[in-house]
Write a protein that holds these residues in place. Structure first.
Motif, PDB file in Angstrom:
ATOM      1  N   LEU A 169     -25.636 -25.289  -7.611  1.00 53.92           N
ATOM      2  CA  LEU A 169     -26.067 -25.361  -8.995  1.00 53.92           C
ATOM      3  C   LEU A 169     -26.054 -23.971  -9.608  1.00 53.92           C
ATOM      4  O   LEU A 169     -26.365 -22.980  -8.931  1.00 53.92           O
ATOM      5  CB  LEU A 169     -27.469 -25.951  -9.099  1.00 53.92           C
ATOM      6  CG  LEU A 169     -27.697 -27.317  -8.451  1.00 53.92           C
ATOM      7  CD1 LEU A 169     -29.118 -27.786  -8.721  1.00 53.92           C
ATOM      8  CD2 LEU A 169     -26.676 -28.330  -8.907  1.00 53.92           C
ATOM      9  N   SER A 170     -25.719 -23.923 -10.885  1.00 49.14           N
ATOM     10  CA  SER A 170     -25.755 -22.670 -11.632  1.00 49.14           C
ATOM     11  C   SER A 170     -26.681 -22.822 -12.826  1.00 49.14           C
ATOM     12  O   SER A 170     -26.786 -23.918 -13.398  1.00 49.14           O
ATOM     13  CB  SER A 170     -24.355 -22.287 -12.121  1.00 49.14           C
ATOM     14  OG  SER A 170     -23.472 -22.072 -11.043  1.00 49.14           O
ATOM     15  N   CYS A 171     -27.309 -21.745 -13.203  1.00 50.25           N
ATOM     16  CA  CYS A 171     -28.170 -21.704 -14.379  1.00 50.25           C
ATOM     17  C   CYS A 171     -27.750 -20.484 -15.183  1.00 50.25           C
ATOM     18  O   CYS A 171     -28.030 -19.344 -14.780  1.00 50.25           O
ATOM     19  CB  CYS A 171     -29.625 -21.615 -13.976  1.00 50.25           C
ATOM     20  SG  CYS A 171     -30.759 -21.339 -15.358  1.00 50.25           S
ATOM     21  N   VAL A 231     -28.979 -23.079 -19.272  1.00 49.73           N
ATOM     22  CA  VAL A 231     -28.105 -24.244 -19.145  1.00 49.73           C
ATOM     23  C   VAL A 231     -27.699 -24.400 -17.685  1.00 49.73           C
ATOM     24  O   VAL A 231     -27.051 -23.510 -17.113  1.00 49.73           O
ATOM     25  CB  VAL A 231     -26.852 -24.102 -20.025  1.00 49.73           C
ATOM     26  CG1 VAL A 231     -25.937 -25.307 -19.820  1.00 49.73           C
ATOM     27  CG2 VAL A 231     -27.239 -23.962 -21.491  1.00 49.73           C
ATOM     28  N   GLU A 232     -28.069 -25.536 -17.100  1.00 42.46           N
ATOM     29  CA  GLU A 232     -27.718 -25.819 -15.717  1.00 42.46           C
ATOM     30  C   GLU A 232     -26.370 -26.526 -15.634  1.00 42.46           C
ATOM     31  O   GLU A 232     -25.979 -27.243 -16.561  1.00 42.46           O
ATOM     32  CB  GLU A 232     -28.771 -26.712 -15.051  1.00 42.46           C
ATOM     33  CG  GLU A 232     -30.175 -26.167 -15.035  1.00 42.46           C
ATOM     34  CD  GLU A 232     -30.997 -26.680 -16.197  1.00 42.46           C
ATOM     35  OE1 GLU A 232     -32.239 -26.724 -16.076  1.00 42.46           O
ATOM     36  OE2 GLU A 232     -30.405 -27.040 -17.236  1.00 42.46           O
ATOM     37  N   SER A 233     -25.706 -26.340 -14.514  1.00 38.11           N
ATOM     38  CA  SER A 233     -24.455 -27.048 -14.236  1.00 38.11           C
ATOM     39  C   SER A 233     -24.269 -27.138 -12.732  1.00 38.11           C
ATOM     40  O   SER A 233     -24.992 -26.485 -11.974  1.00 38.11           O
ATOM     41  CB  SER A 233     -23.262 -26.326 -14.879  1.00 38.11           C
ATOM     42  OG  SER A 233     -23.122 -25.024 -14.347  1.00 38.11           O
ATOM     43  N   GLY A 234     -23.313 -27.952 -12.322  1.00 40.72           N
ATOM     44  CA  GLY A 234     -22.984 -28.039 -10.908  1.00 40.72           C
ATOM     45  C   GLY A 234     -23.504 -29.275 -10.202  1.00 40.72           C
ATOM     46  O   GLY A 234     -23.216 -29.484  -9.022  1.00 40.72           O
ATOM     47  N   THR A 255     -29.842 -30.926 -14.528  1.00 42.32           N
ATOM     48  CA  THR A 255     -28.573 -31.441 -14.036  1.00 42.32           C
ATOM     49  C   THR A 255     -28.853 -32.425 -12.915  1.00 42.32           C
ATOM     50  O   THR A 255     -29.703 -32.174 -12.057  1.00 42.32           O
ATOM     51  CB  THR A 255     -27.640 -30.300 -13.578  1.00 42.32           C
ATOM     52  OG1 THR A 255     -26.358 -30.834 -13.216  1.00 42.32           O
ATOM     53  CG2 THR A 255     -28.207 -29.523 -12.406  1.00 42.32           C
TER      54      THR A 255
END
Length: 119
Positions: free
Chosen positions: A20-22, A5-8, A113
Motif C-alpha cells: 500500500l502507498s499513501c 491518498v491511499e493506493s495499492g 483502500t
C-alpha cells in the motif's frame, strides 16, 4: 491542509503480498508521524502500524508483527505498508493517517483502500 491518498489495495490470495502507498500533498510529510489503520466489516477501526517523524521508529499491532513493514520516503512524500503472508483476517479497508508529533490523535486521514484476502 494535508491531503492523503491511499493506493495499492486489491484482491489477493492467502499467503500473497500487497504494498500500500499513501501519497501526501499540501504539506511535507516530514512534519508528521504517520500510521496505518484498518477497518474490517462490522468492526471498529484498528491500529496496524506507525512510523515516527524523524527517527523512523516503527510500531506494529501484534496481529501483523513479522508480516507487515511500514516505511516512509519523505523525499517522495509517501508512506508505504508492505504486507506479506496475508491472511483472510487481514481483509479490511486500510487507512493512512497523519499527526503532528506529540499529539495523541491523528488529525488527517485518507479515504481508504480495500484489501481483500481470499482463502
Amino acid at each position: 491542509q494535508l491531503e492523503l491518498v491511499e493506493s495499492g489495495g486489491g484482491l489477493v490470495q492467502a499467503g500473497g503480498s500487497l504494498r500500500l502507498s499513501c501519497a501526501a500533498s499540501g504539506r511535507t510529510l516530514f512534519m508528521y508521524s504517520m500510521a496505518w489503520f484498518r477497518q474490517a466489516p462490522g468492526k471498529e477501526r484498528a491500529f496496524v502500524s506507525a512510523i515516527s517523524r524523524i527517527s523512523g521508529t516503527t510500531t506494529y499491532a501484534d496481529s501483523v508483527k513479522g508480516r507487515f513493514t511500514i516505511s516512509r520516503d519523505n523525499a517522495k512524500n509517501t508512506v508505504y505498508l508492505q504486507m506479506n503472508s496475508l491472511k483472510p483476517e487481514d481483509t479490511a479497508v486500510y487507512y493512512c493517517a497523519a499527526k503532528v508529533s506529540g499529539r495523541n490523535e491523528y488529525d488527517y486521514w485518507g479515504q481508504g483502500t480495500q484489501v481483500t484476502v481470499s482463502s
